[in-house]
Design a protein around this motif. Structure first.
Motif, mmCIF file in Angstrom:
data_model
loop_
_atom_site.group_PDB
_atom_site.id
_atom_site.type_symbol
_atom_site.label_atom_id
_atom_site.label_comp_id
_atom_site.label_asym_id
_atom_site.label_seq_id
_atom_site.Cartn_x
_atom_site.Cartn_y
_atom_site.Cartn_z
ATOM 1 N N TYR A 57 -7.348 2.079 6.162
ATOM 2 C CA TYR A 57 -8.274 2.870 5.365
ATOM 3 C C TYR A 57 -8.864 1.952 4.294
ATOM 4 N N VAL A 58 -10.161 2.073 4.051
ATOM 5 C CA VAL A 58 -10.826 1.177 3.112
ATOM 6 C C VAL A 58 -10.265 1.318 1.708
ATOM 7 N N ASN A 59 -9.970 2.548 1.285
ATOM 8 C CA ASN A 59 -9.504 2.792 -0.084
ATOM 9 C C ASN A 59 -7.983 2.875 -0.189
ATOM 10 N N SER A 60 -7.292 2.181 0.683
ATOM 11 C CA SER A 60 -5.831 2.192 0.652
ATOM 12 C C SER A 60 -5.308 0.830 1.054
ATOM 13 N N ASP A 61 -4.136 0.469 0.515
ATOM 14 C CA ASP A 61 -3.535 -0.809 0.900
ATOM 15 C C ASP A 61 -2.618 -0.660 2.105
ATOM 16 N N GLY A 62 -2.516 0.558 2.641
ATOM 17 C CA GLY A 62 -1.679 0.792 3.810
ATOM 18 C C GLY A 62 -2.308 0.220 5.067
#
Length: 263
Positions: free
Chosen positions: A148-153
């Motif tokens: 996901y672009v807005n997550s570091d996962g």
């Protein structure tokens, strides 16, 4: 709209599932989900306990490529459609997804110079998530990285092919082992075995799918910790082209209305 969240969830799940599905070994001799003949459109009605739950309409080009898919959930009448666009080499390039008539999302498929898939991008107005692929010299996907672009996962999938009829997928979440899936094809027995091991919590589950000569599933067995937990049997009615027009199990009944191009 009232069910936009549900539709978005199903569509996004479809993005993740479709990536896995593409890596599944197809050298199996099964025809599963294939349509025979010059199909123009297919309308699928799904019933549960004789209650209509959903309607889907798929339309196809004369060369057999899907052009558009529309679906509607009952009884709340939530709906959506997907429009498929292809490049000059007939590789799927874009899926335009419209839900409840007011939300448009997009899947983009990017290929390398050899025409092999190297990246998928999913947009909700702007880039929402992306998947990068690593491919070996034979053209098989050996690694997939989803983010996901807005997550570091970061979820990583690694694929192994111990023989021509087996695919093993190992999933890692933020570098930690998560799920291992093995798909094994048994052509002589007309069956496919899907076995999964979860690391957190530590569990084993799977299913075996049995097919008939047309490639349709006739029985599904589900397992948990080595014990069978559920068996579902299917029966079909076929048209003259050997496509099923009615599929029925103990839980679900599906009816298909198939329109063909003139020969």
């Amino acid at each position: 709209m009232k069910s936009s969240f549900l539709i978005k969830f199903l569509l996004l799940f479809g993005v993740l599932y479709s990536c896995n599905k593409k890596t599944e070994n197809t050298n199996s001799g099964f025809i599963e989900n294939k349509l025979f003949g010059k199909v123009k459109s297919v309308e699928i009605k799904t019933f549960k306990n004789d209650t209509l739950k959903s309607v889907e309409l798929k339309t196809y080009r004369k060369d057999g490529f899907i052009e558009k898919s529309k679906f509607r959930f009952e009884p709340n009448l939530s709906y959506g459609e997907t429009i498929y666009e292809y490049n000059k080499k007939n590789k799927l390039e874009k899926e335009i997804i419209i839900s409840d008539g007011d939300t448009t999302n997009t899947n983009l498929y990017i290929y390398n110079n050899l025409g092999l898939l190297k990246k998928e991008e999913y947009y909700e107005n702007k880039l929402h998530c992306l998947t990068n692929f690593k491919i070996d010299s034979s053209g098989k996907i050996i690694e997939k990285n989803f983010k996901y672009v807005n997550s570091d996962g970061l979820r990583t999938f690694k694929f192994y092919y111990p023989d021509s009829l087996t695919t093993i997928t190992k999933e890692f979440l933020r570098g930690n082992p998560d799920i291992t899936t093995e798909i094994k094809i048994y052509p002589k027995q007309n069956k496919k075995r899907v076995f999964k091991k979860s690391h957190f919590p530590k569990t084993e589950f799977g299913e075996i799918l049995y097919h008939n000569s047309e490639g349709n599933i006739i029985k599904k067995e589900k397992y948990y910790e080595g014990k069978i937990t559920e068996t579902e049997n299917y029966k079909y009615e076929l048209d003259l082209e050997k496509n099923w027009v009615k599929s029925e199990s103990d839980k679900i009944r599906k009816e298909r209305k198939i329109e063909y191009y003139e020969k």
